[in-house]
Motif scaffolding. Structure first.
Motif, PDB file in Angstrom:
ATOM      1  N   MET A 182     -31.469 -18.537   1.747  1.00  0.00           N
ATOM      2  CA  MET A 182     -32.882 -18.670   1.635  1.00  0.00           C
ATOM      3  C   MET A 182     -33.382 -18.033   0.335  1.00  0.00           C
ATOM      4  O   MET A 182     -34.313 -18.576  -0.260  1.00  0.00           O
ATOM      5  N   LYS A 183     -32.779 -16.892   0.008  1.00  0.00           N
ATOM      6  CA  LYS A 183     -33.161 -16.237  -1.230  1.00  0.00           C
ATOM      7  C   LYS A 183     -32.823 -17.116  -2.409  1.00  0.00           C
ATOM      8  O   LYS A 183     -33.599 -17.182  -3.375  1.00  0.00           O
ATOM      9  N   LYS A 184     -31.696 -17.790  -2.307  1.00  0.00           N
ATOM     10  CA  LYS A 184     -31.318 -18.680  -3.402  1.00  0.00           C
ATOM     11  C   LYS A 184     -32.306 -19.813  -3.535  1.00  0.00           C
ATOM     12  O   LYS A 184     -32.684 -20.208  -4.628  1.00  0.00           O
ATOM     13  N   LEU A 185     -32.710 -20.366  -2.399  1.00  0.00           N
ATOM     14  CA  LEU A 185     -33.662 -21.459  -2.416  1.00  0.00           C
ATOM     15  C   LEU A 185     -35.005 -20.995  -2.969  1.00  0.00           C
ATOM     16  O   LEU A 185     -35.636 -21.682  -3.777  1.00  0.00           O
ATOM     17  N   LEU A 186     -35.417 -19.823  -2.539  1.00  0.00           N
ATOM     18  CA  LEU A 186     -36.677 -19.281  -3.032  1.00  0.00           C
ATOM     19  C   LEU A 186     -36.594 -19.004  -4.527  1.00  0.00           C
ATOM     20  O   LEU A 186     -37.529 -19.303  -5.279  1.00  0.00           O
ATOM     21  N   LEU A 187     -35.497 -18.457  -5.000  1.00  0.00           N
ATOM     22  CA  LEU A 187     -35.310 -18.216  -6.428  1.00  0.00           C
ATOM     23  C   LEU A 187     -35.233 -19.531  -7.189  1.00  0.00           C
ATOM     24  O   LEU A 187     -35.784 -19.662  -8.291  1.00  0.00           O
ATOM     25  N   THR A 188     -34.591 -20.519  -6.635  1.00  0.00           N
ATOM     26  CA  THR A 188     -34.486 -21.813  -7.297  1.00  0.00           C
ATOM     27  C   THR A 188     -35.854 -22.466  -7.375  1.00  0.00           C
ATOM     28  O   THR A 188     -36.236 -23.012  -8.422  1.00  0.00           O
ATOM     29  N   VAL A 189     -36.613 -22.436  -6.290  1.00  0.00           N
ATOM     30  CA  VAL A 189     -37.948 -23.034  -6.289  1.00  0.00           C
ATOM     31  C   VAL A 189     -38.845 -22.278  -7.264  1.00  0.00           C
ATOM     32  O   VAL A 189     -39.593 -22.876  -8.049  1.00  0.00           O
ATOM     33  N   THR A 190     -38.787 -20.954  -7.231  1.00  0.00           N
ATOM     34  CA  THR A 190     -39.606 -20.142  -8.139  1.00  0.00           C
ATOM     35  C   THR A 190     -39.206 -20.416  -9.590  1.00  0.00           C
ATOM     36  O   THR A 190     -40.073 -20.566 -10.468  1.00  0.00           O
ATOM     37  N   GLY A 191     -37.934 -20.475  -9.841  1.00  0.00           N
ATOM     38  CA  GLY A 191     -37.455 -20.766 -11.195  1.00  0.00           C
ATOM     39  C   GLY A 191     -37.879 -22.150 -11.654  1.00  0.00           C
ATOM     40  O   GLY A 191     -38.294 -22.361 -12.795  1.00  0.00           O
ATOM     41  N   THR A 192     -37.790 -23.140 -10.764  1.00  0.00           N
ATOM     42  CA  THR A 192     -38.179 -24.505 -11.088  1.00  0.00           C
ATOM     43  C   THR A 192     -39.682 -24.585 -11.365  1.00  0.00           C
ATOM     44  O   THR A 192     -40.118 -25.219 -12.320  1.00  0.00           O
ATOM     45  N   VAL A 193     -40.463 -23.928 -10.517  1.00  0.00           N
ATOM     46  CA  VAL A 193     -41.915 -23.928 -10.711  1.00  0.00           C
ATOM     47  C   VAL A 193     -42.253 -23.228 -12.033  1.00  0.00           C
ATOM     48  O   VAL A 193     -43.103 -23.700 -12.794  1.00  0.00           O
ATOM     49  N   THR A 194     -41.585 -22.130 -12.314  1.00  0.00           N
ATOM     50  CA  THR A 194     -41.823 -21.409 -13.565  1.00  0.00           C
ATOM     51  C   THR A 194     -41.468 -22.281 -14.761  1.00  0.00           C
ATOM     52  O   THR A 194     -42.219 -22.349 -15.740  1.00  0.00           O
ATOM     53  N   VAL A 195     -40.344 -22.977 -14.678  1.00  0.00           N
ATOM     54  CA  VAL A 195     -39.929 -23.865 -15.764  1.00  0.00           C
ATOM     55  C   VAL A 195     -40.939 -24.998 -15.898  1.00  0.00           C
ATOM     56  O   VAL A 195     -41.319 -25.369 -17.023  1.00  0.00           O
ATOM     57  N   LEU A 196     -41.409 -25.566 -14.783  1.00  0.00           N
ATOM     58  CA  LEU A 196     -42.406 -26.630 -14.836  1.00  0.00           C
ATOM     59  C   LEU A 196     -43.711 -26.120 -15.458  1.00  0.00           C
ATOM     60  O   LEU A 196     -44.337 -26.817 -16.260  1.00  0.00           O
ATOM     61  N   ILE A 197     -44.102 -24.925 -15.066  1.00  0.00           N
ATOM     62  CA  ILE A 197     -45.326 -24.344 -15.641  1.00  0.00           C
ATOM     63  C   ILE A 197     -45.138 -24.138 -17.140  1.00  0.00           C
ATOM     64  O   ILE A 197     -46.034 -24.438 -17.935  1.00  0.00           O
TER      65      ILE A 197
END
Length: 181
Positions: free
Chosen positions: A1-16
């Motif tokens: 779950m932490k990986k998924l949360l980090l991946t989603v956060t990283g993806t959102v950050t990259v998109l931003i």
């Protein structure tokens, strides 16, 4: 779950970051376009100012040259009838002091013989650094009793003075005869 949360956060950050970079790039292009347009307008304004300066210089030089030519023609074109009155006609072309000096160089009586002096050729040269000083190369033809007795090439230095936008001859110096072919 932490990986998924980090991946989603990283993806959102990259998109931003990508959206921010895209937005900054668009803003930069808009500013560059405005800057280019402003630079073109500035160049156009500079060209107009230069043209106006050239026109103003041309008008001023035309006034100066006209005063010199008309003044010298008035002074040097004379006959018995205009020998003394030519000085009166110089009033709008030369200063009172200059007219007085020219009168002192002339006889106070009209000539006894039939005389005629005519300005035949006139070339005005601008001074390279002084805008109110000119060299004038001219030729006069002098006649006595309707016979041409001399053709004199001469060189004058003419200094103008400006008063209220009007030019007058303030100094007229005969530098002597010039050599001809």
């Amino acid at each position: 779950m932490k990986k998924l949360l980090l991946t989603v956060t990283g993806t959102v950050t990259v998109l931003i970051l990508i959206v921010s970079l895209f937005s900054l790039n668009q803003t930069n292009r808009g500013l560059e376009s405005k800057l280019s347009k402003t630079e073109k307008e500035l160049k156009t304004m500079e060209q107009l100012i230069n043209q106006e300066d050239k026109f103003t210089d041309t008008v001023a030089n035309k006034k100066k040259l006209t005063v010199i030519e008309e003044g010298l023609r008035t002074y040097l074109d004379y006959d018995n009838a205009t020998y003394l009155t030519r000085f009166d006609h110089l009033q709008n072309k030369a200063t009172d002091e200059t007219i007085q000096r020219l009168k002192e160089l002339s006889s106070t009586d009209p000539p006894l013989l039939d005389v005629k002096n005519q300005l035949k050729e006139l070339t005005i040269y601008l001074h390279p650094t002084e805008e109110l000083i000119f060299l004038v190369q001219l030729t006069t033809e002098y006649s006595l009793d309707h016979e041409v007795v001399s053709r004199l090439p001469q060189l004058y230095q003419v200094t103008l003075i400006e008063t209220n936008g009007e030019y007058h001859i303030s100094q007229l110096t005969n530098l002597g005869l010039t050599a001809t072919n």
